[in-house]
Each structure stands twice: as structure tokens, then as C-alpha cells.
Scaffold this motif. Structure first.
Motif, PDB file in Angstrom:
ATOM      1  N   LEU A 205      36.632  33.429  40.062  1.00 17.28           N
ATOM      2  CA  LEU A 205      36.937  34.593  39.900  1.00 17.28           C
ATOM      3  C   LEU A 205      38.280  35.135  39.920  1.00 17.28           C
ATOM      4  O   LEU A 205      38.497  35.820  38.804  1.00 17.28           O
ATOM      5  N   LEU A 206      38.986  34.757  40.791  1.00  9.89           N
ATOM      6  CA  LEU A 206      40.719  35.208  40.665  1.00  9.89           C
ATOM      7  C   LEU A 206      41.301  34.715  39.408  1.00  9.89           C
ATOM      8  O   LEU A 206      42.015  35.472  38.864  1.00  9.89           O
ATOM      9  N   LEU A 207      40.976  33.391  39.302  1.00  5.13           N
ATOM     10  CA  LEU A 207      41.455  32.683  38.092  1.00  5.13           C
ATOM     11  C   LEU A 207      41.055  33.514  36.635  1.00  5.13           C
ATOM     12  O   LEU A 207      41.886  33.728  35.602  1.00  5.13           O
ATOM     13  N   GLU A 208      39.917  34.009  36.662  1.00  9.56           N
ATOM     14  CA  GLU A 208      39.385  34.550  35.349  1.00  9.56           C
ATOM     15  C   GLU A 208      39.954  36.094  35.255  1.00  9.56           C
ATOM     16  O   GLU A 208      40.346  36.411  34.115  1.00  9.56           O
ATOM     17  N   TRP A 209      40.315  36.669  36.381  1.00  5.65           N
ATOM     18  CA  TRP A 209      41.141  37.933  36.202  1.00  5.65           C
ATOM     19  C   TRP A 209      42.391  37.767  36.165  1.00  5.65           C
ATOM     20  O   TRP A 209      43.277  38.785  36.023  1.00  5.65           O
ATOM     21  N   TRP A 210      43.152  36.662  36.636  1.00  8.97           N
ATOM     22  CA  TRP A 210      44.508  36.416  36.663  1.00  8.97           C
ATOM     23  C   TRP A 210      45.351  37.140  35.532  1.00  8.97           C
ATOM     24  O   TRP A 210      46.264  37.703  35.644  1.00  8.97           O
ATOM     25  N   PRO A 211      44.845  36.932  34.159  1.00 10.82           N
ATOM     26  CA  PRO A 211      45.659  37.164  33.149  1.00 10.82           C
ATOM     27  C   PRO A 211      45.349  38.617  32.586  1.00 10.82           C
ATOM     28  O   PRO A 211      46.037  39.215  31.829  1.00 10.82           O
ATOM     29  N   LYS A 212      44.356  39.254  33.322  1.00  8.94           N
ATOM     30  CA  LYS A 212      44.019  40.674  32.912  1.00  8.94           C
ATOM     31  C   LYS A 212      44.335  41.770  33.708  1.00  8.94           C
ATOM     32  O   LYS A 212      44.897  41.351  34.806  1.00  8.94           O
TER      33      LYS A 212
ATOM     34  N   LYS B 245      44.132  44.732  36.113  1.00 12.00           N
ATOM     35  CA  LYS B 245      43.457  44.983  37.265  1.00 12.00           C
ATOM     36  C   LYS B 245      43.607  46.485  37.684  1.00 12.00           C
ATOM     37  O   LYS B 245      44.594  47.054  37.845  1.00 12.00           O
ATOM     38  N   GLU B 246      42.290  47.026  38.330  1.00 10.93           N
ATOM     39  CA  GLU B 246      42.252  48.439  38.850  1.00 10.93           C
ATOM     40  C   GLU B 246      42.941  48.223  40.349  1.00 10.93           C
ATOM     41  O   GLU B 246      42.455  47.574  40.982  1.00 10.93           O
ATOM     42  N   ILE B 247      44.032  48.990  40.509  1.00 10.78           N
ATOM     43  CA  ILE B 247      44.648  48.992  41.651  1.00 10.78           C
ATOM     44  C   ILE B 247      44.551  50.245  42.534  1.00 10.78           C
ATOM     45  O   ILE B 247      44.782  51.372  41.921  1.00 10.78           O
ATOM     46  N   SER B 248      44.218  50.250  43.716  1.00 10.70           N
ATOM     47  CA  SER B 248      43.904  51.521  44.788  1.00 10.70           C
ATOM     48  C   SER B 248      45.090  51.333  45.776  1.00 10.70           C
ATOM     49  O   SER B 248      45.327  50.053  46.510  1.00 10.70           O
TER      50      SER B 248
ATOM     51  N   ASP C  45      49.983  49.343  51.326  1.00  7.23           N
ATOM     52  CA  ASP C  45      48.787  48.302  51.214  1.00  7.23           C
ATOM     53  C   ASP C  45      47.998  48.762  49.901  1.00  7.23           C
ATOM     54  O   ASP C  45      47.705  49.850  49.771  1.00  7.23           O
ATOM     55  N   ILE C  46      47.658  47.479  49.252  1.00  8.34           N
ATOM     56  CA  ILE C  46      47.007  47.823  48.237  1.00  8.34           C
ATOM     57  C   ILE C  46      45.687  46.950  47.862  1.00  8.34           C
ATOM     58  O   ILE C  46      45.670  45.961  48.585  1.00  8.34           O
ATOM     59  N   VAL C  47      44.855  47.471  47.079  1.00  8.12           N
ATOM     60  CA  VAL C  47      43.522  46.529  46.821  1.00  8.12           C
ATOM     61  C   VAL C  47      43.128  46.707  45.515  1.00  8.12           C
ATOM     62  O   VAL C  47      43.390  47.669  44.671  1.00  8.12           O
ATOM     63  N   THR C  48      42.708  45.645  44.915  1.00  5.97           N
ATOM     64  CA  THR C  48      42.262  45.497  43.343  1.00  5.97           C
ATOM     65  C   THR C  48      40.815  45.510  43.348  1.00  5.97           C
ATOM     66  O   THR C  48      40.197  45.106  44.334  1.00  5.97           O
ATOM     67  N   ASN C  49      40.170  45.622  42.302  1.00  8.37           N
ATOM     68  CA  ASN C  49      38.969  45.649  42.068  1.00  8.37           C
ATOM     69  C   ASN C  49      38.401  44.071  42.145  1.00  8.37           C
ATOM     70  O   ASN C  49      37.221  43.785  42.516  1.00  8.37           O
ATOM     71  N   VAL C  50      39.411  43.160  42.039  1.00  6.82           N
ATOM     72  CA  VAL C  50      39.041  41.674  42.150  1.00  6.82           C
ATOM     73  C   VAL C  50      38.946  41.333  43.557  1.00  6.82           C
ATOM     74  O   VAL C  50      38.207  40.536  43.801  1.00  6.82           O
ATOM     75  N   ASP C  51      39.728  42.127  44.305  1.00  4.67           N
ATOM     76  CA  ASP C  51      39.619  41.749  45.982  1.00  4.67           C
ATOM     77  C   ASP C  51      37.944  42.269  46.442  1.00  4.67           C
ATOM     78  O   ASP C  51      37.567  41.406  46.970  1.00  4.67           O
ATOM     79  N   LYS C  52      37.921  43.257  45.883  1.00  5.41           N
ATOM     80  CA  LYS C  52      36.376  43.772  46.282  1.00  5.41           C
ATOM     81  C   LYS C  52      35.221  42.526  45.821  1.00  5.41           C
ATOM     82  O   LYS C  52      34.219  42.370  46.442  1.00  5.41           O
ATOM     83  N   ALA C  53      35.406  42.455  44.423  1.00 12.67           N
ATOM     84  CA  ALA C  53      34.309  41.520  43.697  1.00 12.67           C
ATOM     85  C   ALA C  53      34.615  40.249  44.487  1.00 12.67           C
ATOM     86  O   ALA C  53      33.416  39.597  44.624  1.00 12.67           O
TER      87      ALA C  53
END
Length: 156
Positions: free
Chosen positions: A39-46, A48-51, A57-65
Motif C-alpha cells: 500500500l505504501l509503495l502504491e502511494w509512494w509516487p502520488k 498524499k492528503e496531509i493533516s 506531527d503530521i499524518v497522511t491518508n496513507v498512514d490511516k489506510a
């Protein structure tokens, strides 16, 4: 390297020694870490939504997924175990078996395209970690530690 901490290629995941309830957990830790890595590799080049979570400290949509993916798979295989994740929190760590997860250790690096991050999955029993994996999906490298003094080289 100390005898209980060693490096292996992800394809060479090694089972834990017979610690009550832990031997059957080695393979799922490796598998779920690899799945989250995909999943992380799939999103690597894309993009990301960052909060912003405060305190630098930040969190991305990929962290949660990734955390949801890991939680759901471990709950399916170990329905009596608890779960605590960095992003979505969860169960108390003090009693019984509890999975402890950081779905992207190095979120800021991951979000900025810096190739230095990993997935951390550990199993605690009664508040003490008994085994865990740190997986770098970019390099396909996995590190594992466990509470034991013997190595069991049975491959998954």
C-alpha cells in the motif's frame, strides 16, 4: 549483532521461538507488514492528503489506510488480541495480547518523498513487547526482534 536482533530479506521471514501464543504470530507479522508495504509503495509516487496533528506531527491518508489494513487483518487472524495504533489509537496495553502498530514510522519523510521510512508491527503481552518487525518496503528489508535467547531458523 546481538543474538535476538537480526536482519533478513522479507522473503526469509523466520518464525519466533515457542513463547506462549507468539510462535504462530511470526508469519502474520511478516505478511501484514508486506501487505501494508505494498500500500505504501502504491502511494509512494502520488500526492498524499496531509493533516497537521500538532506538536510538529503530521499524518497522511496513507498512514490511516495502512493502519486500518493492518488492524483488520490481525483482528481477522487473532480476534481475541487487542490493537493499538499510532494514528487511530485503540485498546489498553496493560493486559493480554495487544498488537502495537506505527503504520509509517517516518511519516514526514514519506509525505515529502524522502526514501527513509518503515512499518513497525509489534506484539505485547501484559504490557511487554514479545516480538516485532520493522519493515522497509522500498528496500524490501525486514528487521525483527523478540524476547528470547534462542533463534529458531524455521523459515515461513
Amino acid at each position: 549483532m546481538p543474538p535476538d536482533f537480526f536482519f533478513f530479506q522479507a522473503g526469509d521471514c523466520i518464525r519466533d521461538s515457542p513463547v506462549t501464543g507468539v510462535q504462530t504470530c511470526a508469519l502474520p507479522i511478516c505478511e501484514v507488514s508486506r501487505s501494508a508495504g505494498e500500500l505504501l509503495l502504491e502511494w509512494w509516487p502520488k500526492l498524499k492528503e496531509i493533516s497537521d496533528e500538532g506538536d510538529n506531527d503530521i499524518v497522511t491518508n496513507v498512514d490511516k489506510a495502512a493502519e486500518i489494513l493492518i488492524r483488520d487483518e490481525l483482528a481477522r487472524q487473532f480476534p481475541t488480541h487487542g490493537f493499538y495504533g499510532e494514528e487511530l489509537k485503540g485498546d489498553r496495553l496493560e493486559s493480554g495480547f495487544v498488537w502495537v502498530v506505527d503504520p509509517i514510522d517516518g511519516t514526514r519523510n514519506y509525505a515529502m518523498g524522502i526514501p527513509c521510512f518503515s512499518i513497525v508491527v509489534a506484539l505485547a503481552k501484559d504490557g511487554e513487547v514479545v516480538t516485532g518487525v520493522n519493515y522497509d518496503p522500498l528496500r524490501d528489508e525486514m528487521f525483527r526482534d523478540r524476547k528470547s535467547t534462542r533463534l529458531n531458523s524455521t523459515h515461513c
